[in-house]
Design an enzyme around this catalytic site. Structure first.
Site, PDB file in Angstrom:
ATOM      1  N   LYS A  43      -1.258  -1.342  -4.145  1.00 56.19           N
ATOM      2  CA  LYS A  43      -2.743  -1.019  -4.236  1.00 56.19           C
ATOM      3  C   LYS A  43      -1.803   1.016  -3.587  1.00 56.19           C
ATOM      4  CE  LYS A  43      -6.694   1.837  -1.030  1.00 56.19           C
ATOM      5  NZ  LYS A  43      -6.648   1.312   0.658  1.00 56.19           N
ATOM      6  N   TYR A  57       0.703  -0.871   0.135  1.00 60.61           N
ATOM      7  CA  TYR A  57       0.004  -0.547   0.201  1.00 60.61           C
ATOM      8  C   TYR A  57       1.203   1.456  -0.073  1.00 60.61           C
ATOM      9  CZ  TYR A  57      -4.187   2.797   2.087  1.00 60.61           C
ATOM     10  OH  TYR A  57      -4.765   4.142   1.468  1.00 60.61           O
TER      11      TYR A  57
END
Length: 312
Positions: free
Chosen positions: A172, A144
């Site tokens: 992500k 992330y």
């Protein structure tokens, strides 16, 4: 044989929701029944992936026990056909490893590992931290990359290095560097998921696998339509879905913290019984609720406000 399928690899699914964490009305505990109902609701509205204990799930305010209870409840509610990913990244490598190992026992499908926040480690430190977490279980990892919250972006060379790890499968991205991502996708097998709802179509257009979305729990059906349109190379339909989402993306992502706005919108739709928040977040006020309600009413193809909850 070389695949002729034009769609990108999708190791974690396609349309994912960064799920809010329903709390008891006094915010002292998690409402596990409401969490299970919400998880089922989003899977009935276009989502094939759920991320628990992420930023939108108010993860920094949850205890380890609460995170595990939440993951266990959601896993049980949605069944094996839905991907469940648990956020386990913290600014402490040892703590993150403990969380990863405990979540692995619950049958989740993957781990979301955010770049260590506050500490602002070097890129070497990030690689060591992430590798240690990835090595601690058999679960696949989604990185992330959100420097606006962590203070440290994942560098290009870091992404290449981490992309060599057999368990690090995806990113992500909430950094909005589509050029860097394009280079990474050319050089590694890492797949990308949009982490910024306003850019979902842009990410899909360059080959992203899908999205991990705040708005997805409110408007997942439209996000699914966008993905399906891109898959069949129908740019007109993809744009139509994108433009249809603009009012709700604007209302949820640009005027309030996403966790606050998403929880308020779900309460307005009648999906959640209330929108209690844990500090430092506070619930949306009356003016903000009216703006959210207006945005929900403007978007076709998503659940609108429950008439009994429509603000005056």
């Amino acid at each position: 044989m070389t695949s002729t399928d034009p769609r990108p690899a999708r190791p974690f699914g396609t349309v994912g929701t960064a799920m809010v964490t329903p709390l008891t009305e006094d915010a002292h505990g998690i409402d596990l029944d409401a969490a299970q109902q919400l998880a089922v609701h989003v899977t009935e509205h276009g989502n094939d992936m759920i991320v628990v204990s992420g930023t939108t799930g108010e993860a920094p305010t949850l205890t380890d026990v609460e995170k595990l209870e939440l993951a266990r409840a959601v896993r049980a509610a949605v069944g094996p056909e839905i991907t469940v990913i648990a956020g386990v990244g913290t600014y402490d490598t040892a703590h993150s490893i403990d969380l990863a190992r405990e979540h692995a026992k619950l049958g989740v499908d993957g781990l979301l590992v955010v770049t260590p926040y506050y500490s602002k480690p070097t890129q070497a430190g990030i690689i060591a931290h992430t590798t240690a977490i990835a090595d601690s279980t058999d679960l696949p990892v989604m990185l992330y990359d959100i420097p606006g919250r962590t203070g440290t972006p994942l560098a290009y060379e870091t992404l290449l290095r981490l992309g060599e790890h057999e368990k690090v499968l995806a990113v992500k991205d909430a950094k909005a560097n589509l050029q860097q991502a394009s280079l990474v996708m050319e050089k590694t097998d890492l797949t990308y998921y949009s982490g910024e709802d306003a850019l979902n179509l842009a990410w899909l257009s360059i080959g992203a696998s899908g999205m991990v979305s705040v708005v997805g729990q409110v408007a997942g059906d439209l996000e699914r339509k966008m993905v399906e349109a891109v898959d069949r190379s129908d740019l007109v339909a993809a744009r139509e879905a994108h433009h249809g989402l603009v009012p709700v993306v604007e209302a949820i992502m640009n005027h309030l913290p996403g966790a606050v706005a998403a929880k308020a919108a779900l309460a307005l739709q009648g999906v959640l019984p209330h929108a209690a928040m844990r500090g430092p977040h506070v619930p949306a006020d009356a003016d903000q609720l009216r703006a959210l309600a207006a945005a929900l009413e403007e978007v076709d193809g998503i659940p609108s406000c429950d008439p009994a909850r429509r603000p005056l």
